[in-house]
Motif scaffolding. Structure first.
Motif, PDB file in Angstrom:
ATOM      1  N   VAL A  34       0.820  -1.250  -0.081  1.00  0.00           N
ATOM      2  CA  VAL A  34      -0.121  -0.091  -0.012  1.00  0.00           C
ATOM      3  C   VAL A  34       0.916   1.216  -0.095  1.00  0.00           C
ATOM      4  O   VAL A  34       2.047   1.259   0.432  1.00  0.00           O
ATOM      5  N   THR A  35       0.265   2.418  -0.710  1.00  0.00           N
ATOM      6  CA  THR A  35       1.107   3.628  -0.686  1.00  0.00           C
ATOM      7  C   THR A  35       0.103   4.560  -0.430  1.00  0.00           C
ATOM      8  O   THR A  35      -1.262   4.393  -0.495  1.00  0.00           O
ATOM      9  N   GLY A  61       5.847 -11.128  12.617  1.00  0.00           N
ATOM     10  CA  GLY A  61       5.489 -12.133  11.662  1.00  0.00           C
ATOM     11  C   GLY A  61       5.438 -11.481  10.360  1.00  0.00           C
ATOM     12  O   GLY A  61       5.801 -12.180   9.189  1.00  0.00           O
ATOM     13  N   THR A  62       5.071 -10.491  10.080  1.00  0.00           N
ATOM     14  CA  THR A  62       4.843  -9.690   8.695  1.00  0.00           C
ATOM     15  C   THR A  62       6.224  -9.699   8.044  1.00  0.00           C
ATOM     16  O   THR A  62       6.394  -9.882   6.988  1.00  0.00           O
ATOM     17  N   ARG A  63       7.142  -9.061   8.894  1.00  0.00           N
ATOM     18  CA  ARG A  63       8.522  -9.230   8.213  1.00  0.00           C
ATOM     19  C   ARG A  63       9.217 -10.417   7.881  1.00  0.00           C
ATOM     20  O   ARG A  63       9.761 -10.595   6.942  1.00  0.00           O
ATOM     21  N   GLN A  64       8.946 -11.833   8.718  1.00  0.00           N
ATOM     22  CA  GLN A  64       9.552 -12.685   8.469  1.00  0.00           C
ATOM     23  C   GLN A  64       8.780 -13.343   7.029  1.00  0.00           C
ATOM     24  O   GLN A  64       9.635 -13.873   6.235  1.00  0.00           O
ATOM     25  N   THR A  93       1.751  -2.426  13.959  1.00  0.00           N
ATOM     26  CA  THR A  93       0.860  -2.110  12.632  1.00  0.00           C
ATOM     27  C   THR A  93       0.275  -0.708  12.337  1.00  0.00           C
ATOM     28  O   THR A  93       0.389  -0.377  11.436  1.00  0.00           O
ATOM     29  N   THR A  94      -0.153  -0.373  13.327  1.00  0.00           N
ATOM     30  CA  THR A  94      -1.087   0.945  13.473  1.00  0.00           C
ATOM     31  C   THR A  94       0.291   2.086  12.981  1.00  0.00           C
ATOM     32  O   THR A  94      -0.064   3.027  12.218  1.00  0.00           O
ATOM     33  N   ALA A  95       1.515   2.067  13.586  1.00  0.00           N
ATOM     34  CA  ALA A  95       2.431   3.107  13.390  1.00  0.00           C
ATOM     35  C   ALA A  95       2.936   2.855  11.980  1.00  0.00           C
ATOM     36  O   ALA A  95       3.126   4.048  11.348  1.00  0.00           O
ATOM     37  N   LEU A 149       1.446  -4.359   4.349  1.00  0.00           N
ATOM     38  CA  LEU A 149       0.571  -4.681   5.613  1.00  0.00           C
ATOM     39  C   LEU A 149      -0.552  -5.815   5.255  1.00  0.00           C
ATOM     40  O   LEU A 149      -0.638  -6.248   4.164  1.00  0.00           O
ATOM     41  N   SER A 150      -0.976  -6.199   6.609  1.00  0.00           N
ATOM     42  CA  SER A 150      -2.140  -7.160   6.367  1.00  0.00           C
ATOM     43  C   SER A 150      -3.213  -6.555   5.594  1.00  0.00           C
ATOM     44  O   SER A 150      -3.515  -5.365   6.057  1.00  0.00           O
TER      45      SER A 150
END
Length: 311
Positions: free
Chosen positions: A190-191, A222-225, A244-246, A260-261
């Protein structure tokens, strides 16, 4: 003399397991009821069984002990001298069992009075609130504490005994934990709408995504992995953030692209605060898992929460 068999069960000089030679609690409670009511039929009704079943149980106990316990006659049932003595012993055994049961219930009540949950950020922010509300409807007296962190931190808390149930979103199940898949998720790029990627006419190549500095979660998340494994490596982060919020807020501000998810950005995509950028040549799907220490399947409130997540 008494001893123990190889499994730790108590034995005596007479040989054999104690459980094979001592009547079960149900039989002892029936004998106590016969002594109190003076009637085998009345004792059967109190115990919720038929009179033939009660009579059969008394006979079985007499065979087991090798003595007659009850004299039966048209006028009722009367304990023999041996039956009166056995009844005194039975009363002490039943009282001890009642104390044991009360203690076990106290342990269950203490266990069920609280639930400690550790969850990785996406699950903690976007899925757990609904699950915990549903659990509260079932267990209003259970106090729940939520410890949010990355997937590595969740594993550490579980193994340290600081949490009863965990949720992770990484690529693999951490060592020494058992798991079950409770949901599926997908990472998306996303952007902000003014970013050049938001206006490109073709999907982003996986190699270009890997080479671009991104707004990323910290190592251990987990997202980074999942992203690192899918792309075979990442460029140095543009910004590295711990929630995630940040990450989402930084992307909305126009600081740069982020991954992001889907769970986290539904509102921002609908309001056009963020734009989804298609990517080809890579799968960013992942499983979301409940985890717990190996061999210690969740019980009590943790088991109920696990059931709610899979429902």
């Amino acid at each position: 003399m008494e001893g123990q068999d190889q499994n730790g069960s108590r034995t005596s000089a007479g040989g054999g397991l104690l459980a094979h030679r001592v009547p079960d609690l149900g039989a002892l409670e029936l004998l106590l009821a016969v002594a109190r009511l003076g009637s085998l039929g009345g004792a059967a009704r109190e115990m919720g069984i038929t009179q033939p079943a009660a009579s059969s149980r008394i006979r079985s106990m007499e065979r087991q002990l090798g003595v007659a316990l009850v004299d039966r006659s048209p006028r009722g049932s009367r304990l023999t001298d041996a039956g009166a003595l056995v009844t005194d012993w039975a009363r002490r055994i039943v009282e001890a069992a009642e104390a044991f049961d009360a203690g076990a219930q106290a342990l269950r009540d203490r266990r069920d009075s609280r639930l400690r949950v550790a969850a990785s950020m996406t699950i903690a922010e976007y899925l757990l609130p609904g699950w915990l509300l549903a659990l509260r409807a079932q267990r209003p007296d259970t106090a729940v504490s939520l410890l949010a962190g990355n997937s590595t931190a969740v594993a550490e808390r579980l193994l340290a005994g600081e949490a009863d149930l965990g949720f992770v979103e990484g690529l693999n199940v951490p060592t020494a934990l058992d798991s079950v898949v409770i949901a599926h998720d997908r990472l998306i790029v996303v952007t902000a709408p003014r970013h050049p990627w938001a206006r490109r006419g073709r999907p982003l190549e996986a190699s270009e995504l890997a080479a671009t500095p991104l707004i990323l979660r910290e190592k251990g998340s987990g997202t980074r992995q999942v992203l690192d494994a899918a792309l075979g490596g990442l460029a140095r982060p543009l910004i590295e953030l711990s929630s995630t919020t940040a990450v989402k807020a930084a992307a909305v501000s126009g600081a740069g692209p982020a991954v992001l998810s889907e769970l986290a950005v539904g509102e921002e995509l609908a309001m056009r605060r963020l734009v989804r950028v298609p990517v080809e040549g890579v799968s960013l799907a992942r499983d979301l898992r409940a985890v717990w220490p190996t061999g210690h399947r969740p019980v009590g409130p943790a088991r109920e929460l696990l059931s709610l997540t899979r429902g």
